[in-house]
Design a protein around this motif. Structure first.
Motif, PDB file in Angstrom:
ATOM      1  N   ILE A  47      32.326  48.897  41.858  1.00  0.00           N
ATOM      2  CA  ILE A  47      31.269  49.452  40.997  1.00  0.00           C
ATOM      3  C   ILE A  47      30.636  48.347  40.147  1.00  0.00           C
ATOM      4  CG2 ILE A  47      30.833  51.004  39.038  1.00  0.00           C
ATOM      5  CD1 ILE A  47      33.047  52.808  40.172  1.00  0.00           C
ATOM      6  N   ALA A  48      31.472  47.412  39.669  1.00  0.00           N
ATOM      7  CA  ALA A  48      30.963  46.365  38.772  1.00  0.00           C
ATOM      8  C   ALA A  48      30.269  45.238  39.527  1.00  0.00           C
ATOM      9  CB  ALA A  48      32.114  45.802  37.937  1.00  0.00           C
ATOM     10  N   GLN A  49      30.790  44.875  40.711  1.00  0.00           N
ATOM     11  CA  GLN A  49      30.290  43.696  41.423  1.00  0.00           C
ATOM     12  C   GLN A  49      29.555  44.047  42.721  1.00  0.00           C
ATOM     13  OE1 GLN A  49      30.730  40.565  40.064  1.00  0.00           O
ATOM     14  NE2 GLN A  49      31.698  41.612  38.323  1.00  0.00           N
ATOM     15  N   HIS A  50      29.543  45.305  43.107  1.00  0.00           N
ATOM     16  CA  HIS A  50      28.887  45.768  44.346  1.00  0.00           C
ATOM     17  C   HIS A  50      29.485  45.116  45.595  1.00  0.00           C
ATOM     18  CE1 HIS A  50      26.055  47.696  41.720  1.00  0.00           C
ATOM     19  NE2 HIS A  50      25.740  46.543  41.163  1.00  0.00           N
ATOM     20  N   ARG A  51      30.716  44.791  45.538  1.00  0.00           N
ATOM     21  CA  ARG A  51      31.468  44.299  46.695  1.00  0.00           C
ATOM     22  C   ARG A  51      32.955  44.449  46.377  1.00  0.00           C
ATOM     23  NH1 ARG A  51      33.865  39.329  46.116  1.00  0.00           N
ATOM     24  NH2 ARG A  51      33.256  38.114  44.297  1.00  0.00           N
ATOM     25  N   PHE A  52      33.768  44.405  47.421  1.00  0.00           N
ATOM     26  CA  PHE A  52      35.209  44.496  47.197  1.00  0.00           C
ATOM     27  C   PHE A  52      35.783  43.119  46.873  1.00  0.00           C
ATOM     28  CE2 PHE A  52      34.680  48.418  49.753  1.00  0.00           C
ATOM     29  CZ  PHE A  52      35.288  49.302  48.868  1.00  0.00           C
ATOM     30  N   PRO A  53      36.881  43.062  46.143  1.00  0.00           N
ATOM     31  CA  PRO A  53      37.496  41.760  45.847  1.00  0.00           C
ATOM     32  C   PRO A  53      37.914  41.047  47.130  1.00  0.00           C
ATOM     33  CG  PRO A  53      38.947  43.581  45.199  1.00  0.00           C
ATOM     34  CD  PRO A  53      37.620  44.180  45.537  1.00  0.00           C
ATOM     35  N   GLY A  54      37.769  39.710  47.120  1.00  0.00           N
ATOM     36  CA  GLY A  54      38.076  38.922  48.319  1.00  0.00           C
ATOM     37  C   GLY A  54      39.236  37.965  48.096  1.00  0.00           C
ATOM     38  N   GLY A  55      39.214  36.882  48.863  1.00  0.00           N
ATOM     39  CA  GLY A  55      40.306  35.923  48.821  1.00  0.00           C
ATOM     40  C   GLY A  55      40.467  35.247  47.471  1.00  0.00           C
ATOM     41  N   PHE A  56      39.348  34.930  46.816  1.00  0.00           N
ATOM     42  CA  PHE A  56      39.441  34.265  45.509  1.00  0.00           C
ATOM     43  C   PHE A  56      40.138  35.167  44.490  1.00  0.00           C
ATOM     44  CE2 PHE A  56      37.659  33.734  41.223  1.00  0.00           C
ATOM     45  CZ  PHE A  56      38.040  32.430  40.959  1.00  0.00           C
ATOM     46  N   GLU A  57      39.740  36.442  44.482  1.00  0.00           N
ATOM     47  CA  GLU A  57      40.341  37.377  43.522  1.00  0.00           C
ATOM     48  C   GLU A  57      41.831  37.568  43.820  1.00  0.00           C
ATOM     49  OE1 GLU A  57      37.463  37.925  45.061  1.00  0.00           O
ATOM     50  OE2 GLU A  57      36.100  37.739  43.350  1.00  0.00           O
ATOM     51  N   LEU A  58      42.168  37.638  45.130  1.00  0.00           N
ATOM     52  CA  LEU A  58      43.581  37.788  45.495  1.00  0.00           C
ATOM     53  C   LEU A  58      44.390  36.578  45.036  1.00  0.00           C
ATOM     54  CD1 LEU A  58      45.918  39.172  47.005  1.00  0.00           C
ATOM     55  CD2 LEU A  58      45.119  38.046  49.096  1.00  0.00           C
ATOM     56  N   THR A  59      43.843  35.368  45.299  1.00  0.00           N
ATOM     57  CA  THR A  59      44.556  34.144  44.935  1.00  0.00           C
ATOM     58  C   THR A  59      44.734  34.036  43.423  1.00  0.00           C
ATOM     59  OG1 THR A  59      43.646  33.026  46.866  1.00  0.00           O
ATOM     60  CG2 THR A  59      44.532  31.635  45.121  1.00  0.00           C
ATOM     61  N   SER A  60      43.657  34.281  42.673  1.00  0.00           N
ATOM     62  CA  SER A  60      43.758  34.146  41.217  1.00  0.00           C
ATOM     63  C   SER A  60      44.695  35.196  40.621  1.00  0.00           C
ATOM     64  CB  SER A  60      42.370  34.251  40.574  1.00  0.00           C
ATOM     65  OG  SER A  60      41.776  35.499  40.871  1.00  0.00           O
ATOM     66  N   THR A  61      44.672  36.415  41.177  1.00  0.00           N
ATOM     67  CA  THR A  61      45.590  37.450  40.673  1.00  0.00           C
ATOM     68  C   THR A  61      47.044  37.062  40.923  1.00  0.00           C
ATOM     69  OG1 THR A  61      43.950  39.196  41.042  1.00  0.00           O
ATOM     70  CG2 THR A  61      46.245  39.884  40.864  1.00  0.00           C
ATOM     71  N   LEU A  62      47.314  36.561  42.125  1.00  0.00           N
ATOM     72  CA  LEU A  62      48.690  36.155  42.439  1.00  0.00           C
ATOM     73  C   LEU A  62      49.142  35.004  41.538  1.00  0.00           C
ATOM     74  CD1 LEU A  62      48.515  36.252  46.338  1.00  0.00           C
ATOM     75  CD2 LEU A  62      49.985  37.675  44.910  1.00  0.00           C
TER      76      LEU A  62
END
Length: 333
Positions: A47-62
């Motif tokens: 809703i906020a970014q108009h796309r689903f989280p990708g590899g960057f978001e996964l890496t930074s979250t981990l």
């Protein structure tokens, strides 16, 4: 007769499944909660970014979760013995400061200092364990005092944020380009499964359940408590190393917030504050839930001034709900 032959194995299977569910209800609940958080995060992020989280978001979250995961693991070792460790943040401060001042050298020097930093964390835990087990002092008072001491030493080592972490160290521990931190999840699960079956692991759970009964069965309560705090110190040092690797620098105050969040993550993961119940894997998932809640609030555009309020409110509701559901399941058995 034929009907009995068919029904008995089914009943046995149901009994075993019911027993396994009761034994791991905390782990099941935190995995369910984490799944709900991931779904909620993906929806709000879209809703906020108009796309689903990708590899960057996964890496930074981990990479952002691993310091809390090791802090929660440190807390778990101690809480399982009916103790508590408020010095987790201080040990992280100290080891993070030492890492920033010493790791920027040749690979061999970096490797030796990494081992030394883990030993420093273990020594901090050893001091706590000796004071609690041998000195018969209250864990909350001992670790509150050592928290301040470790924070003071950390400021002495690194008066201002700075220092440097070599890129190679960062790539190995918290690679910012690939979600390699995913590997730590099964690794921690395997290590915990092995620990749980060792004599020390059995002793930790036995002391947490009933120290008097454990002692009557030949378990040294003092030695078990001291080793639990020492292992907790080593895990806290791992959190300090991860923080340094992730930030590529040091800060002698960056670990302060982990004291309370490590307790929250452990409890969310099904670790009982009354000792003897829970697992390191549950605490690991509890750490992921805690970080996902922060991410959800961030992308929900909640006023930063009120984020900690909503974060606390959600985590309190989650802990209370998980505790009530867990108690209900155990009573139904």
């Amino acid at each position: 007769m034929p009907e009995q032959t068919v029904l008995m194995p089914s009943g046995v299977r149901r009994g075993r499944m019911s027993h396994a569910l009761v034994q791991n209800v905390g782990l099941v609940l935190v995995i369910s909660l984490l799944s709900a958080c991931i779904i909620g995060y993906c929806v709000i992020y879209y809703i906020a970014q108009h796309r689903f989280p990708g590899g960057f978001e996964l890496t930074s979250t981990l990479d952002n979760t691993m310091p809390l995961a090791f802090a929660a693991l440190a807390q778990t070792f101690v809480v399982l013995t009916r103790g508590i460790d408020l010095s987790v943040g201080g040990v992280i401060d100290l080891t993070n400061a030492v890492a920033a001042q010493t790791l920027n050298g040749p690979p061999l020097q970096t490797a030796l200092w990494t081992v030394a930093i883990l030993l420093i964390g273990g020594a901090c835990g050893l001091v706590n364990g000796v004071l609690v087990a041998v000195g018969r002092l209250q864990p909350i008072l001992v670790t509150l005092a050592t928290l301040s001491i470790f924070q003071g030493i950390a400021i002495r080592v690194l008066p201002q944020p700075g220092g440097a972490i070599p890129p190679g160290f960062t790539s190995v521990l918290a690679n910012p380009n690939y979600p390699t931190s995913l590997l730590y999840i099964p690794l921690i699960g395997i290590i915990w499964a092995i620990f749980r079956r060792t004599r020390l692991g059995v002793s930790v759970y036995a002391v947490g359940n009933d120290a008097t009964a454990a002692s009557s069965h030949g378990i040294s309560v003092k030695r078990t408590v001291i080793l639990a705090y020492t292992l907790g110190g080593v895990a806290s040092a791992m959190a300090g190393l991860f923080l340094a690797a992730n930030a590529t620098a040091g800060d002698a105050t960056t670990g302060d917030t982990y004291t309370l969040t490590s307790i929250v993550a452990a409890v969310l993961g099904g670790v009982s504050l009354f000792g003897g119940r829970g697992s390191g894997l549950g605490a690991l998932f509890g750490a992921f839930v805690t970080v996902m809640v922060v991410n959800i609030l961030f992308f929900s555009h909640i006023d930063p001034l009120y984020q900690t309020f909503y974060e606390g409110l959600f985590l309190l509701a989650a802990v209370v709900s998980a505790n009530m559901i867990g108690s209900f399941v155990r009573r139904r058995r």
